[in-house]
Scaffold this motif. Sequence first.
Motif, short mmCIF file in Angstrom:
data_model
loop_
_atom_site.label_atom_id
_atom_site.label_comp_id
_atom_site.label_asym_id
_atom_site.label_seq_id
_atom_site.Cartn_x
_atom_site.Cartn_y
_atom_site.Cartn_z
N GLN A 18 0.83 -1.20 0.00
CA GLN A 18 0.00 0.00 0.00
C GLN A 18 0.86 1.25 0.00
N LEU A 19 0.33 2.28 -0.62
CA LEU A 19 1.04 3.55 -0.70
C LEU A 19 1.19 4.14 0.70
N ASN A 20 2.43 4.33 1.11
CA ASN A 20 2.73 4.92 2.41
C ASN A 20 2.71 6.44 2.32
N GLY A 21 3.24 6.95 1.25
CA GLY A 21 3.31 8.38 1.02
C GLY A 21 3.84 8.64 -0.38
N ALA A 22 3.63 9.85 -0.87
CA ALA A 22 4.07 10.19 -2.23
C ALA A 22 4.41 11.66 -2.29
N GLY A 23 5.33 11.99 -3.18
CA GLY A 23 5.73 13.38 -3.36
C GLY A 23 6.48 13.55 -4.66
N VAL A 24 7.06 14.71 -4.83
CA VAL A 24 7.76 15.06 -6.06
C VAL A 24 9.20 15.41 -5.75
N ARG A 25 10.11 14.90 -6.56
CA ARG A 25 11.53 15.28 -6.48
C ARG A 25 11.71 16.51 -7.34
N GLU A 26 12.15 17.58 -6.70
CA GLU A 26 12.35 18.85 -7.40
C GLU A 26 13.82 19.23 -7.37
N LYS A 27 14.21 19.96 -8.39
CA LYS A 27 15.54 20.55 -8.40
C LYS A 27 15.41 21.89 -9.11
N LEU A 28 15.80 22.94 -8.43
CA LEU A 28 15.68 24.30 -8.97
C LEU A 28 14.26 24.59 -9.43
N TRP A 29 13.30 24.24 -8.61
CA TRP A 29 11.87 24.49 -8.84
C TRP A 29 11.30 23.73 -10.03
N ILE A 30 12.00 22.74 -10.51
CA ILE A 30 11.51 21.92 -11.63
C ILE A 30 11.16 20.55 -11.08
N ASP A 31 9.93 20.09 -11.35
CA ASP A 31 9.53 18.74 -10.96
C ASP A 31 10.24 17.74 -11.86
N LEU A 32 10.97 16.80 -11.26
CA LEU A 32 11.71 15.79 -12.03
C LEU A 32 10.95 14.47 -12.11
N TYR A 33 10.51 13.97 -10.94
CA TYR A 33 9.73 12.74 -10.92
C TYR A 33 8.81 12.72 -9.72
N ALA A 34 7.71 12.01 -9.90
CA ALA A 34 6.81 11.72 -8.78
C ALA A 34 7.27 10.41 -8.18
N ALA A 35 7.27 10.32 -6.87
CA ALA A 35 7.71 9.10 -6.20
C ALA A 35 6.65 8.65 -5.21
N GLY A 36 6.51 7.33 -5.11
CA GLY A 36 5.62 6.74 -4.13
C GLY A 36 6.35 5.63 -3.40
N LEU A 37 6.20 5.59 -2.08
CA LEU A 37 6.77 4.52 -1.25
C LEU A 37 5.66 3.56 -0.91
N TYR A 38 5.86 2.29 -1.23
CA TYR A 38 4.87 1.25 -0.98
C TYR A 38 5.41 0.27 0.05
N LEU A 39 4.59 0.01 1.09
CA LEU A 39 4.97 -0.89 2.18
C LEU A 39 3.86 -1.90 2.43
N ASP A 40 4.17 -2.96 3.19
CA ASP A 40 3.13 -3.93 3.54
C ASP A 40 2.19 -3.37 4.59
N GLN A 41 2.67 -2.41 5.40
CA GLN A 41 1.80 -1.67 6.31
C GLN A 41 2.40 -0.30 6.53
N LYS A 42 1.54 0.67 6.76
CA LYS A 42 1.98 2.07 6.87
C LYS A 42 2.99 2.23 8.00
N ASN A 43 3.96 3.13 7.75
CA ASN A 43 5.01 3.35 8.73
C ASN A 43 5.61 4.75 8.49
N LYS A 44 5.80 5.52 9.56
CA LYS A 44 6.38 6.86 9.46
C LYS A 44 7.84 6.89 9.89
N ASN A 45 8.40 5.75 10.30
CA ASN A 45 9.75 5.69 10.85
C ASN A 45 10.73 5.23 9.78
N ALA A 46 11.53 6.16 9.27
CA ALA A 46 12.47 5.85 8.18
C ALA A 46 13.45 4.76 8.59
#
Length: 187
Positions: free
Chosen positions: A40-68
């Motif tokens: 399941q999708l844990n969280g998602a965001g965009v990788r930016e560099k100099l205000w340009i969106d490069l890629y969208a990223a999603g972290l998928y885990l077997d259960q949600k977790n906020k601890n890196a």
Amino acid sequence: MKNLLMLFMAVVVSSTAVAQKKVGGVVLPATQKFQEHTLQLNGAGVREKLWIDLYAAGLYLDQKNKNAQEILNSDKPMAIKLHIVSKLISSDKMVEAVTEGFEKSTNGNTAPIQNEINTILGFFKEDITKNDIFDLVYIPGKGVVAYKNGKEKGVVKGKEFKKALFGIWLSNRPADDGLKDDLLAAN
């Protein structure tokens, strides 16, 4: 009858909204199935560099977790999805960024996993275009399975390699602090 139809439409619309997340102009699914694992999708965001969106990223885990640290140290299935949203991303730039990410996530100690790093970098060496999708999936006992646009490119073994790879986005020195926070949103 009209009320029943309206209720049905509301349920369909709300379940569709939960089934995906729009980020960086693209839609990431709420769940992903890789082999026998549904993540399941844990969280998602965009990788930016100099205000340009490069890629969208999603972290998928077997259960949600906020601890890196827990995520990095775990031996559970997980995946990172990278959806290229910029025409500025090239194979050379991706290899350079991933190499820099490994340097940061290992505190400059890439030597023990250099062969594995070279293998994963090889998967980024063919042309990369806008809307290409990379899935880097860790399967315990197997390793990291790399996919490009749904096609398996290869497997890289080793839990230490997995930790360094996911550390590109989740370590104490991530590629993008804001993206790390978004991946750990676990909402």
